[in-house]
Enzyme design. Sequence first.
Site, PDB file in Angstrom:
ATOM      1  CB  SER A   1      -0.890   0.008   1.248  1.00 18.13           C
ATOM      2  OG  SER A   1      -1.459   1.282   1.446  1.00 18.13           O
TER       3      SER A   1
ATOM      4  CE1 TYR B   1      -4.456  -2.102   4.462  1.00 17.86           C
ATOM      5  CE2 TYR B   1      -3.763   0.118   3.896  1.00 17.86           C
ATOM      6  CZ  TYR B   1      -4.146  -1.156   3.512  1.00 17.86           C
ATOM      7  OH  TYR B   1      -4.211  -1.471   2.176  1.00 17.86           O
TER       8      TYR B   1
END
Length: 341
Positions: free
Chosen positions: A136, A161
Amino acid sequence: MNYNPLNPNKVYLITGAAGFVGSFLSKKLLEQNCTVIGIDNINDYYDVNLKHARLEQLKPFEKFTFIKNDISDKDELFKIFEEYKPHIVVNLAAQAGVRYSIENPDVYIQSNIVGFFNILEACRNYPVDHLVYASSSSVYGTNKKVPFEETDFVDHPVSLYASTKKSNELMAHTYSHLYKIPSTGLRFFTVYGPMGRPDMAYFGFADKYFAGEPIKIFNNGDFENDLYRDFTYIDDIVAGIERLLSNPPKESVPNKVYNIGNNNPEKLMTFITTLEKALSNALGKEVVFEKVFEPIKPGDVPATYASTDRLQQAVGFKPETSIEEGLQRFADWYVKYYEVK
């Protein structure tokens, strides 16, 4: 730059196959007569009807097999590898969302750490030609230098995350080093489009408008220093992944990480006005969102901006979809899918 095309004789295993990127990638491979094994646990992080609708588009293909399973279940995952013997694995199953990781950390560890470890172990025990996995853009944290390059220092993630995605990159590197598993990590930059994730801002803005509610914009109402995002249309993302699949890294440690983004960041407010126009076109009447400006949320980063030079050199990746075109396709789909007037 030379890259090998897809091989329809190979078996492609895609985790997160009912997800946004996973379903679009599966469809692209199936259209080229590839065998696709799709895994998804169909969790209820967002509307499961949308996940089922994506899967419905894949069911007509004879070479598609869907298995409802969670990658954190190691025994079941190993059985799938044993039975189907995939050549290429694309791990897109993950608990997504930066803000949600602040409220529900447990699911991130279970899916993104334990689940990914199980995928690596499966690839070690049932050797594969290539493992491609989702990282990501959030790993860049609050890096000030733009555009973000793969060589940048990424040791200060600002959300759990992001920490799990950085951990995935480190774990993949270790397994490539120890067991020579060819692996490629992709740092995705804000993927959007039809059938996208309802937890993403653009989707939420449309939901709020049709519910007659104001949209919340987390940029302090500061238009001079607005948030920038590298919005990347789904078809561009899929084209980039497709080119990589048959082109595993060949280094002594066969592990690579690439940015996959648009290389053309937009101000958040520009994106919002473009979405208003797209919905106006889709509905045939003017759409103006009622806006409420709030402080930037913890875990959000001020800008995401991908340097995609490395991926372009490797496989000729070049995104082609403007936000005007991409948001129009999203708006047309949204109005039709939800039958809004």
